[in-house]
Design a protein around this motif. Structure first.
Motif, mmCIF file in Angstrom:
data_model
loop_
_atom_site.group_PDB
_atom_site.id
_atom_site.type_symbol
_atom_site.label_atom_id
_atom_site.label_comp_id
_atom_site.label_asym_id
_atom_site.label_seq_id
_atom_site.Cartn_x
_atom_site.Cartn_y
_atom_site.Cartn_z
ATOM 1 N N GLY A 14 5.218 28.518 59.561
ATOM 2 C CA GLY A 14 3.947 28.886 60.113
ATOM 3 C C GLY A 14 2.967 28.848 59.126
ATOM 4 O O GLY A 14 3.190 28.365 57.875
ATOM 5 N N SER A 35 0.588 32.296 62.418
ATOM 6 C CA SER A 35 2.015 32.578 62.788
ATOM 7 C C SER A 35 2.887 33.162 61.889
ATOM 8 O O SER A 35 3.981 33.602 61.998
ATOM 9 C CB SER A 35 2.611 31.291 63.449
ATOM 10 O OG SER A 35 2.517 30.295 62.493
ATOM 11 N N PHE A 62 3.898 36.639 65.572
ATOM 12 C CA PHE A 62 3.872 36.005 64.378
ATOM 13 C C PHE A 62 4.959 36.790 63.270
ATOM 14 O O PHE A 62 5.331 38.098 63.725
ATOM 15 C CB PHE A 62 2.517 36.152 63.772
ATOM 16 C CG PHE A 62 1.832 37.794 63.634
ATOM 17 C CD1 PHE A 62 2.243 38.582 62.799
ATOM 18 C CD2 PHE A 62 1.080 37.967 64.947
ATOM 19 C CE1 PHE A 62 1.576 39.805 62.913
ATOM 20 C CE2 PHE A 62 0.523 39.326 65.024
ATOM 21 C CZ PHE A 62 0.867 40.489 63.889
ATOM 22 N N ARG A 71 2.446 24.357 65.209
ATOM 23 C CA ARG A 71 3.254 25.323 65.513
ATOM 24 C C ARG A 71 4.639 25.784 65.083
ATOM 25 O O ARG A 71 5.409 24.858 64.544
ATOM 26 C CB ARG A 71 3.219 25.705 67.040
ATOM 27 C CG ARG A 71 1.872 25.334 67.980
ATOM 28 C CD ARG A 71 1.071 26.458 67.669
ATOM 29 N NE ARG A 71 1.558 27.917 67.609
ATOM 30 C CZ ARG A 71 0.838 28.965 67.161
ATOM 31 N NH1 ARG A 71 0.130 28.868 66.007
ATOM 32 N NH2 ARG A 71 1.305 29.870 67.362
#
Length: 505
Positions: free
Chosen positions: A68, A105, A159, A430
């Motif tokens: 992330g 994230s 996250f 992502r």
């Protein structure tokens, strides 16, 4: 003769059909941030010029899985949010974590105080409390924890949070100070228990901790602010014999990352020591690094060495910021100009001065993220999410820049170009994406590429030249229309659903 004529006619027809068949085109979305004023602005295809730079995407070449991108929940940032009106507070949280924002994230926070705290404090203030009976995260209840909770509320995908201590409480250290010194061996078990209690305390507030770094900057920082020193072997022994077993015994499934300092030559010694045997490999889940060894060099050889030492482990950039600068307020052009310096501009040894020139802040972020991704880094975390016009608050007056600057007295917010720079990566690449290969011959255009779990392919490009460039992406025999990237610009290009198309053919 009639047979030959018929075959020639058929061949001619097939040739004409082939020539008239339009070239297959890839669907692509393009967003640009530039010195010219674009801020994640949609860009459309253009008519091809004389020189179109081809970028061939190679999804069959797979590298690291992405953990992330994001920033850090510091007391300084949370303190400033508390001083803003509710509308601007919500605006900032949504900008970082909302579905229309940067969609952070991977994040970080500090255990006990750090330089970007309002004061020095510890969750274990009572000297001699070996069982940590008086352990309390009360210091975080008014600022950091509410900020995290609000982020959780607006984040659709959630996250990860990584926590880092800057120091143990002074009573556990050989110098009895917040700064410098080492953890006394008689407190190793108590300090390991501290990590376990932190997980439980945050869990009680509805917040899960994904991972730890063992110590922020174990090499020290000249005793300027909270710090605690380890050698590579001391940290490895602490993890193998105390922290790892304690977390395991208490049933905590949490990542432990070692080192957590710069990517210079020291990194090689640290990873060799951290992953020295089966037991250390069991308890270390990866390596954390910072960028302060240079203002523009991402040290690819050292990152490659760190990956080679533990190819199945995380390699995460855990902290970065434009340091040694007071932010420029409402001045986008400064962030695109070669004016900023870092600590090394003044203080680096003469032999290292070349690593610390003036630099463009946007390039610093974009170059580093692309360089890191292309050398096995799977996560990249910015430092403070929010600072004030002075570059604080900071008890040590160690001023820095953040992507979002606020004036709490006037209840005003400034989203600097660094915010959009981070969003070009965090919003579109992502968690679970896999970095993929590419072929590209233009040195002045930096490129990285990844494929998301939904099959979409993301390409990020940085053009550091003042002149615009034209590119075309090629993938599986198909090409995009010509795309123009402005001079001094960052672009994210999205090819949707590629996996779905290939699986159905």
């Amino acid at each position: 003769m009639k047979n030959i004529t018929s075959k020639l006619i058929i061949l001619l027809i097939l040739t004409l059909v082939a020539c008239s068949t339009p070239e297959k085109k890839l669907t692509v979305e393009v967003y640009e941030t530039s010195a010219g004023g674009n801020k994640m602005t949609p860009v459309t295809a253009v008519e091809a010029g004389e020189k179109v730079l081809p970028i061939k995407l190679l999804p069959q070449e797979k590298f690291q899985t992405i953990t992330g991108f994001g920033g850090s929940f510091t007391e300084a940032s949370a303190y400033l949010l508390n001083k803003l009106g509710p509308e601007n507070r919500k605006k900032i949280i949504n900008a970082y974590f909302g579905s229309d924002g940067a969609r952070y994230s991977l994040t970080r926070t500090h255990m006990n105080s750090c330089d970007f705290s309002v004061s020095n404090y510890s969750y274990a203030p009572v000297e001699g409390d070996l069982d940590l009976t008086h352990f309390s995260i009360e210091e975080d209840l008014d600022d950091i924890i509410p900020m995290i909770r609000e982020a959780m509320e607006v984040s659709e995908d959630g996250f990860k949070i990584m926590a880092s201590p800057w120091t143990a409480p002074p009573w556990m250290k050989d110098n009895k100070d917040w700064r410098g010194g080492k953890l006394l061996p008689e407190y190793y078990d108590t300090w390991a228990l501290f990590f376990s209690k932190y997980i439980d305390a945050y869990k009680a507030e509805g917040i899960d901790i994904w991972g730890f770094t063992v110590e922020n900057e174990p090499l020290g920082n000249d005793n300027n602010w909270e710090s605690m020193h380890y050698t590579p072997q001391e940290m490895t022994d602490f993890v193998k014999n105390h922290l790892g077993p304690r977390l395991e015994a208490d049933g905590h499934d949490v990542k432990v990352l070692g080192y957590d300092q710069n990517r210079g030559e020291e990194l090689k010694e640290w990873v060799d020591t951290m992953f020295q045997d089966e037991l250390s490999r069991k308890y270390f889940d990866g390596t954390a690094v910072h960028w302060y060894a240079s203002t523009f060099d991402w040290f690819p050889e050292n990152l490659q060495a760190a990956h080679a030492a533990a190819p199945d482990k995380h390699l995460i950039q855990s902290e970065a910021c434009v340091d040694a600068e007071v932010p420029k307020w409402q001045d986008d052009q400064w962030y695109w100009s070669k004016e900023a310096t870092d600590w090394g501009w003044d203080w680096a040894p003469e032999q290292d001065k070349h690593l610390h020139p003036k630099y463009v802040p946007v390039y610093r972020y974009a170059r580093d993220i692309i360089g890191c991704l292309n050398n096995w880094v799977d996560g990249w975390i910015d430092w403070n999410m929010v600072l004030d016009k002075q570059g604080g608050p900071n008890w040590f007056k160690n001023w820095c820049v953040a992507p979002v600057i606020v004036d709490p007295d006037q209840d005003e917010v400034y989203f600097t170009p660094l915010y959009y720079t981070m969003a070009h990566f965090s919003k579109y690449i992502r968690p679970g994406a896999v970095r993929i290969g590419f072929e590209h011959a233009e040195d002045s255009l930096m490129v990285t590429a990844a494929q998301n779990p939904d099959g979409s392919i993301i390409v990020v490009m940085l053009n550091q030249d003042e002149e615009s460039k034209q590119v075309s992406l090629a993938l599986g025999g198909e090409n995009t229309d010509t795309i123009q990237i402005s001079g001094q610009a960052l672009q994210t290009l999205i090819i949707p659903g590629y996996k779905t198309k290939t699986n159905t053919n």
